[in-house]
Write a protein that holds these residues in place. Structure first.
Motif, PDB file in Angstrom:
ATOM      1  N   SER A 248      21.674 -88.971  -8.203  1.00 14.78           N
ATOM      2  CA  SER A 248      22.451 -90.094  -7.665  1.00 14.78           C
ATOM      3  C   SER A 248      22.521 -90.060  -6.147  1.00 14.78           C
ATOM      4  O   SER A 248      22.538 -91.110  -5.490  1.00 14.78           O
ATOM      5  CB  SER A 248      23.869 -90.077  -8.258  1.00 14.78           C
ATOM      6  N   ASN A 249      22.551 -88.854  -5.590  1.00 16.44           N
ATOM      7  CA  ASN A 249      22.601 -88.736  -4.133  1.00 16.44           C
ATOM      8  C   ASN A 249      21.274 -89.098  -3.473  1.00 16.44           C
ATOM      9  O   ASN A 249      21.253 -89.637  -2.359  1.00 16.44           O
ATOM     10  CB  ASN A 249      22.993 -87.312  -3.730  1.00 16.44           C
ATOM     11  N   HIS A 250      20.173 -88.812  -4.150  1.00 15.32           N
ATOM     12  CA  HIS A 250      18.859 -89.043  -3.562  1.00 15.32           C
ATOM     13  C   HIS A 250      18.299 -90.427  -3.886  1.00 15.32           C
ATOM     14  O   HIS A 250      17.471 -90.945  -3.140  1.00 15.32           O
ATOM     15  CB  HIS A 250      17.864 -87.975  -4.038  1.00 15.32           C
ATOM     16  N   ARG A 378      12.442 -76.507 -12.665  1.00 13.21           N
ATOM     17  CA  ARG A 378      12.500 -76.985 -11.282  1.00 13.21           C
ATOM     18  C   ARG A 378      13.026 -78.418 -11.278  1.00 13.21           C
ATOM     19  O   ARG A 378      12.255 -79.382 -11.340  1.00 13.21           O
ATOM     20  CB  ARG A 378      11.116 -76.908 -10.641  1.00 13.21           C
ATOM     21  N   PRO A 379      14.337 -78.591 -11.223  1.00 10.17           N
ATOM     22  CA  PRO A 379      14.933 -79.929 -11.319  1.00 10.17           C
ATOM     23  C   PRO A 379      14.412 -80.918 -10.287  1.00 10.17           C
ATOM     24  O   PRO A 379      14.428 -82.125 -10.524  1.00 10.17           O
ATOM     25  CB  PRO A 379      16.432 -79.654 -11.121  1.00 10.17           C
ATOM     26  N   LYS A 380      13.930 -80.428  -9.155  1.00 14.27           N
ATOM     27  CA  LYS A 380      13.440 -81.364  -8.139  1.00 14.27           C
ATOM     28  C   LYS A 380      12.236 -82.153  -8.649  1.00 14.27           C
ATOM     29  O   LYS A 380      12.010 -83.296  -8.227  1.00 14.27           O
ATOM     30  CB  LYS A 380      13.067 -80.618  -6.861  1.00 14.27           C
ATOM     31  N   THR A 381      11.446 -81.583  -9.582  1.00 13.80           N
ATOM     32  CA  THR A 381      10.296 -82.315 -10.115  1.00 13.80           C
ATOM     33  C   THR A 381      10.751 -83.487 -10.978  1.00 13.80           C
ATOM     34  O   THR A 381      10.051 -84.499 -11.069  1.00 13.80           O
ATOM     35  CB  THR A 381       9.374 -81.392 -10.918  1.00 13.80           C
ATOM     36  N   LEU A 382      11.919 -83.368 -11.598  1.00 15.68           N
ATOM     37  CA  LEU A 382      12.501 -84.494 -12.330  1.00 15.68           C
ATOM     38  C   LEU A 382      12.901 -85.587 -11.346  1.00 15.68           C
ATOM     39  O   LEU A 382      12.641 -86.775 -11.582  1.00 15.68           O
ATOM     40  CB  LEU A 382      13.709 -84.024 -13.137  1.00 15.68           C
ATOM     41  N   ARG A 383      13.517 -85.194 -10.236  1.00 12.56           N
ATOM     42  CA  ARG A 383      13.939 -86.175  -9.236  1.00 12.56           C
ATOM     43  C   ARG A 383      12.738 -86.921  -8.656  1.00 12.56           C
ATOM     44  O   ARG A 383      12.766 -88.143  -8.508  1.00 12.56           O
ATOM     45  CB  ARG A 383      14.707 -85.470  -8.123  1.00 12.56           C
TER      46      ARG A 383
END
Length: 445
Positions: A248-250, A378-383
């Motif tokens: 939500s922040n990104h 690696r949650p960033k790959t979901l983002r």
């Protein structure tokens, strides 16, 4: 079939029937019952009820559904009304109470119902068919290993006239564990036809849904991230929940629709609310008909091993962009290797834009190249995957439509239903089905 020939009568047994219980197994049983009826099979369904107020009998799409036995949500106990042995005995006796009611007894999982189904079928002199369900840690194979009742269920499945599996790996494992090759059949979970959109636009559909449930209101500039999962730890839903705040922040304007029920429901609600996401989420529970939910979302995130029997095929049929966790189950469903998926996991925004432009230019014939993958560790790959979709929704939808066309051609639900029909008719006629006929759709992929 001639006009004088009586249709085959099949009794379908499952622990869940939509919209209650496990979304995936319930949805699969519902679609199977509907497909068989449309193919000329006379279908009845037996499923337990979880509350005394539930009706013991009702009609669903011209199929009779019976709920003669109470099952308790809190699980089995050592003694009293909530024992597995009592449930098996009552279900077996109910099936045997009308020995002329069916030509085939089919059980949709290798759990306690399989024991009752196989024993009752033997008693009334008809064939039994058991499907081994689930994937990964929540599969029937794992259930067989970890309890005495699991060993009883495995023994009952061994005695069935036919055993159905959905994948090559499950097929190999069953044969390696002693399954009879001549009675083992592989029938994949197919992707259904494209369903017509009832309302003229996505905006109108969302407005109509928000009038039914105010939590489903979506501002015009927002994008909906859909998750249709059982709300427990085994489903993998917490991967998305833990990432929701950063997402939500990104990515501005994200709305999260978490569809389903389970023991973590209150925990998930409290966490998202404490993260300040109360106005950005909806948790409406289960839907009697979820088609509009898929049609109203912009993308679906799917994490765990559950969902590849019904939820993922339904999302594909709806033309919904899919973001999938890199798991063995997901890779096998789409027929891709681990190294290919690793290359497709988006690491940086520059890579995302390049990968997106290349995806449709080559018009790949492999659906696994058209869905979005991420690494749960690696949650960033979901983002990054969600950013790619939201940043170019029209291109993402075209990519999803290409995925749908490929899967409807290589993994058609009508082919799956046809193979079930062939299997049931051959068993009812007393002939031994040829297992190789049930695997041709898989081999064609």
């Amino acid at each position: 079939m001639s006009g004088l020939e009586r249709p085959v009568r099949v009794l379908l047994i499952g622990r869940h029937f939509w919209p209650h219980g496990s979304i995936d197994s319930a949805g699969h049983l519902m679609e199977l019952a509907t497909g068989l009826r449309l193919a000329g099979i006379q279908v009845s369904v037996v499923t337990p009820k979880y509350a005394g107020s539930w009706a013991e009998r009702f009609s669903f799409r011209e199929c009779q559904v019976y709920r003669p036995i109470r099952m308790f949500r809190t699980g089995w106990t050592a003694r009293g009304d909530r024992t597995a042995s009592r449930y098996i005995r009552y279900l077996r006796d109910w099936i045997e109470s009308d020995p002329t009611a069916c030509d085939i007894v089919y059980c949709d999982a290798g759990r306690e119902e399989a024991i009752a189904a196989v024993e009752a079928a033997q008693a009334i002199g008809v064939p039994s068919v058991v499907r081994l369900s689930g994937h990964g840690d929540i599969s029937d194979f794992e259930f067989f290993k970890h309890s005495r009742i699991g060993k009883r269920c495995r023994s009952a499945v061994m005695d069935a006239a036919a055993v159905v599996l959905d994948s090559a790996s499950a097929h190999r494992r069953w044969l390696a564990e002693g399954g009879d090759k001549t009675r083992t059949h592989r029938i994949a979970h197919g992707v259904g036809p494209t369903k017509e959109q009832g309302l003229s636009s996505l905006k109108n559909l969302r407005r109509a849904m928000s009038r039914i449930n105010g939590d489903l209101f979506v501002p015009d500039a927002c994008s909906v991230v859909l998750s249709v999962e059982r709300l427990d730890r085994s489903s993998g839903i917490m991967t998305l929940v833990k990432s929701a705040y950063l997402l939500s922040n990104h990515i501005s304007g994200l709305q999260f629709w978490l569809i389903g029920d389970g023991p973590l429901r209150e925990t998930i609600y409290s966490r998202l609310k404490s993260d300040g996401l109360r106005q950005s989420m909806a948790m409406p529970g289960s839907f009697g008909s979820p088609d509009d939910v898929y049609s109203a979302a912009d993308l679906m995130v799917h994490v765990g091993d559950q969902g590849f029997e019904h939820q993922v095929p339904t999302a594909i049929a709806a033309g919904l962009p899919l973001v999938l966790a890199n798991t063995e189950t997901a890779r096998e469903f789409f027929g891709v290797g681990e190294s290919d998926v690793r290359r497709r996991i988006i690491e940086r925004r520059a890579d995302a834009l390049q990968a997106d432009s290349e995806a449709l230019d080559g018009a790949p014939e492999q659906a696994g190249a058209l869905v979005w993958w991420f690494d749960p560790a690696r949650p960033k790959t979901l983002r990054f995957a969600i950013e790619q979709i939201v940043g170019n929704l029209e291109q993402a939808r075209r990519r999803a439509q290409q995925t749908r066309r490929i899967m409807q051609r290589t993994r058609s639900r009508s082919d799956s239903i046809e193979r079930y029909v062939t299997l049931f008719r051959q068993l009812a006629a007393g002939s031994l089905p040829n297992p190789s006929q049930s695997t041709s759709m898989e081999n064609a992929q």
